[in-house]
Write an enzyme that holds these catalytic residues in place. Structure first.
Site, PDB file in Angstrom:
ATOM      1  CG  ASP A 120       2.181  17.373  23.284  1.00 14.96           C
ATOM      2  OD1 ASP A 120       1.420  17.615  22.336  1.00 14.96           O
ATOM      3  OD2 ASP A 120       3.266  16.792  23.156  1.00 14.96           O
TER       4      ASP A 120
ATOM      5  CG  HIS B  64       3.095  18.542  19.630  1.00 19.44           C
ATOM      6  ND1 HIS B  64       2.148  17.541  19.686  1.00 19.44           N
ATOM      7  CD2 HIS B  64       3.958  18.183  18.650  1.00 19.44           C
ATOM      8  CE1 HIS B  64       2.433  16.606  18.787  1.00 19.44           C
ATOM      9  NE2 HIS B  64       3.525  16.979  18.133  1.00 19.44           N
TER      10      HIS B  64
ATOM     11  CD  GLU C  95       4.405  14.212  15.561  1.00 17.84           C
ATOM     12  OE1 GLU C  95       4.425  13.011  15.210  1.00 17.84           O
ATOM     13  OE2 GLU C  95       3.787  14.608  16.576  1.00 17.84           O
TER      14      GLU C  95
END
Length: 749
Positions: A186, A274, A334
């Protein structure tokens, strides 16, 4: 380094078989069927183990042999494994007679889960006598409802070393989870060695302390579970850096260890978003060649460059060789897609591939990576954002965004397999309160608008643990247990009612104590946070069975030397009482505070023409606090019967106001309990009674007020910041039971 955690349980636990009822056998997850027989079986070093066929019983027999270590000899008896082809995958039949245990299964998993059931019987219902174990004679037929019973762990935000992950695997197996979703990369850290790109771990696995670390260290001042373990720091170029990573040899060993415990490890390398742990080192991966934070998330890698795919394919080639699972999780959640706008390479890609928008650029990346996964013999899993821009018919969708309620149905209509992980039930990084365990237990993986034919696409579900504010093993266990046990029953699929489950938990807590797990104690009840009394009162603390509670009356945090709660506490003055459960080895639980203020009754108001209902207002805007709500933003008004939000198409972020009068049916002290995700504030008589404001997961706050019979001005303000919401208001009068507010409680004029 292998540690048989169950041996620790056997070495520490001491239990007596009392009444032989199904609940008191305390098997979690609950078996499909159980019948008690007469007698007991003594498991000792003299117990022989045999099987009528080789192969499928190997890991089950290995597990039993581990349990025989350090046992003394006893009367000879036996455990026999037999293959039964009529049993379905993961199913088993277990019969315990005084001289023999017979385990029947048709596959390796079924035999192994039977042994885990024996271990639970030993841990929760047997008693220790000279290193032998006595099990109640019984017959169990069992099989899981769902094939995917998972737990996800993020090791990027905060790192957990390989030794701890072995214990983590043991605990998953004990409660019959069969999938470990390992979130390895991440923005905050790259945790897996990639031979092609050694910089990813040499540099990308280490960082200076960030804002999440600082928040944890601030919390650690009063709660040591938030301390960041010193073992995860090292000096690099003269600077103290936090992090860690797993070598490929460590990964191979853990994958093998997990397989021996019936668990499949699914790796996640999150792309295209990410990815800042990589893009800091290789900025050419982004669209602009820079690494910056865009509107909401960090710059993703660019799907419009061939160099991006070369990088990704090199990584996943090594991943595929390390993990035998048929799945690789791509993440794809995301993503800050705005970084792909007005980029020549992206405009050329859209023209060449006839892509209509940047959502379809995301879909192009996912589909192309899936094609590469197939060339490696793997299948792709992605978070439910892979629906955006179009999904391939062979991808598996992991549903998490509860604010997109149609996502599971859309996936099922396309025939895509679904793994249910909705944040409302499954995000175990959410802070816990007295409702959390029951909330998990109410999770229905085949709900969410799916009809009977669509439910077949649901593989199961899993608990997700994101570790931004979980820096230590102790804090991880506190967030995971006991919710993991409730999730185990849900996914195994034979749970009964929550009250039955709660009764079983008394024995399970003793097992968790024996395994030295830092689980969260059950809440203390019987009081609000802010209480009132007229002349005097008694504080009755409702504690879990066998809990040891210590308290103070001066507002200080109780220590184990503080008075022990044994009878109701007399209240005749304004004061603050704090109470804490202390567990095995003096372990301290959460601090519960009860403030008491002497008061008088609040008079009711007169109404000329009261009518049932509440005035409702809707504000489709993001607010951080209720005092920021502006009437200029209001778009809808209505009259509701009670606490309802009568808006069909709700905005992603919004605020509401319910206003009217609460009817107190009698003079009395009224306790109000307000639970919300995100913020909420309850006002009675135009004064704030319960302040649950701000952006947070679902938590409950409470307060009391002494009301005269009649009507009292009422106002409830609520904020939804995005991500799904909870809004619940309950109350009680005096010592009566809590109940949800209803239409009969409210009027408008």
């Amino acid at each position: 380094m292998k540690i048989n955690n169950f041996s620790l349980v056997l070495g520490l636990a001491f239990f007596l078989i009392v009444k032989s009822t199904f609940a008191q056998l305390s098997i979690v997850p609950q078996p499909q069927s159980l019948k008690l027989l007469s007698g007991t079986f003594i498991f000792s070093a003299s117990t022989t183990i045999s099987a009528n066929t080789d192969g499928i019983f190997s890991i089950a027999i290995q597990e039993l042999n581990l349990l025989k270590k350090d046992r003394l000899k006893g009367t000879p008896n036996k455990i026999s494994f037999i293959k039964r082809t009529d049993l379905k995958p993961e199913a088993y039949s277990l019969r315990i007679d005084p001289t023999q245990i017979t385990i029947a299964a048709n596959d390796q998993s079924g035999a192994f889960w039977a042994v885990e059931t024996l271990k639970q019987l030993a841990a929760t219902n047997a008693f220790k006598t000279k290193n032998t174990w006595i099990l109640p004679a019984s017959e169990i037929n069992d099989r899981p409802k769902f094939s995917w019973r998972g737990v996800h762990l993020d090791v990027s935000r905060h790192f957990f070393d390989i030794d701890y992950l072995h214990r983590f695997i043991d605990r998953l197996a004990f409660y019959k989870f069969n999938k470990f979703h390992w979130h390895l990369t991440d923005d905050q850290g790259w945790r897996i060695e990639i031979k092609k790109y050694p910089e990813l771990t040499a540099k990308g696995a280490w960082r200076k302390l960030n804002n999440q670390d600082s928040a944890c260290l601030k919390l650690a001042i009063t709660n040591p579970d938030y301390n960041i373990p010193e073992k995860h720091f090292k000096m690099i170029d003269g600077e103290k850096m936090y992090g860690g990573f797993y070598t490929q040899e460590q990964i191979k060993e853990l994958v093998s260890y997990a397989a021996g415990k019936g668990i499949e490890i699914i790796p996640e390398i999150d792309m295209p978003g990410h990815m800042q742990a990589a893009t800091r080192l290789f900025p050419w991966l982004t669209s602009t060649g820079s690494v910056q934070k865009e509107k909401n998330f960090t710059d993703p890698i660019c799907p419009c460059k061939e160099t991006t795919f070369e990088f990704a394919e090199n990584i996943f080639k090594e991943i595929a060789q390390l993990f035998p699972s048929k799945y690789i999780h791509l993440g794809a959640d995301e993503v800050e897609k705005s970084s792909w706008k007005n980029i020549p390479e992206c405009e050329a890609l859209m023209k060449r591939e006839n892509l209509k928008n940047i959502d379809e650029i995301q879909s192009y990346f996912v589909k192309r990576m899936e094609k590469y996964f197939h060339s490696l013999g793997k299948e792709l899993i992605g978070w439910d954002e892979i629906l955006d821009g179009g999904i391939s018919p062979t991808a598996t969708l992991m549903y998490w965004r509860t604010w997109v309620p149609t996502a599971p149905k859309h996936a099922a209509e396309k025939g895509n397999p679904i793994i249910m992980t909705p944040g409302e039930y499954c995000y175990f990084d959410a802070q816990q309160d007295g409702h959390s365990l029951q909330k998990v237990y109410s999770f229905n993986p085949v709900g969410f608008g799916l009809n009977e034919s669509e439910q077949q696409y649901v593989l199961g579900g899993q608990a997700n643990i994101w570790t931004e504010y979980i820096p230590s093993e102790q804090r991880l266990e506190y967030m995971l247990f006991p919710r993991m046990l409730a999730m185990s029953e849900v996914l195994w699929g034979h749970q009964q009612d929550f009250e039955t489950f709660s009764r079983k938990m008394d024995r399970q807590f003793a097992v968790l104590d024996a395994m030295r797990i830092n689980y969260r104690f059950t809440d203390l009840k019987g009081f609000a946070e802010n209480n009132v009394f007229l002349k005097s009162a008694y504080l009755h603390i409702e504690a879990p069975k066998n809990a040891v509670v210590h308290y103070t009356t001066d507002g200080s945090v109780p220590k184990i030397s503080a008075p022990k709660y044994t009878k109701p506490i007399y209240i005749d003055k304004t004061q603050t009482i704090r109470a804490v459960i202390f567990g095995a080895n003096g372990r301290m639980g959460d601090v519960f505070t009860a403030n008491y203020v002497q008061t008088g009754y609040v008079d009711a108001v007169s109404l000329k023409n009261p009518k049932p209902g509440l005035n409702f207002s809707y504000y489709p805007k993001f607010y951080k606090a209720v005092n920021l709500i502006s009437e200029a933003d209001k778009t809808k008004t209505a009259t509701t019967a009670a606490i309802e939000i009568p808006v069909e198409d709700k905005a992603g972020s919004f605020a509401t106001r319910h206003q009217g009068y609460f009817y107190a049916a009698e003079d009395g002290i009224y306790s109000f309990f307000l639970r919300s995700d995100d913020g909420s504030v309850l006002k009675i008589q135009n004064k704030t009674l319960v302040d649950n404001d701000g952006m947070h997961f679902a938590i409950e706050k409470s307060a009391q007020i002494a009301l005269k019979k009649g009507y009292h001005p009422f106002e409830l303000l609520f904020l939804e910041g995005g991500g799904g919401y909870t809004l619940q208001l309950e109350y009680s009068v005096g010592t009566s039971k809590r109940k949800a507010v209803s239409a009969s409680d409210f009027v408008v004029e």
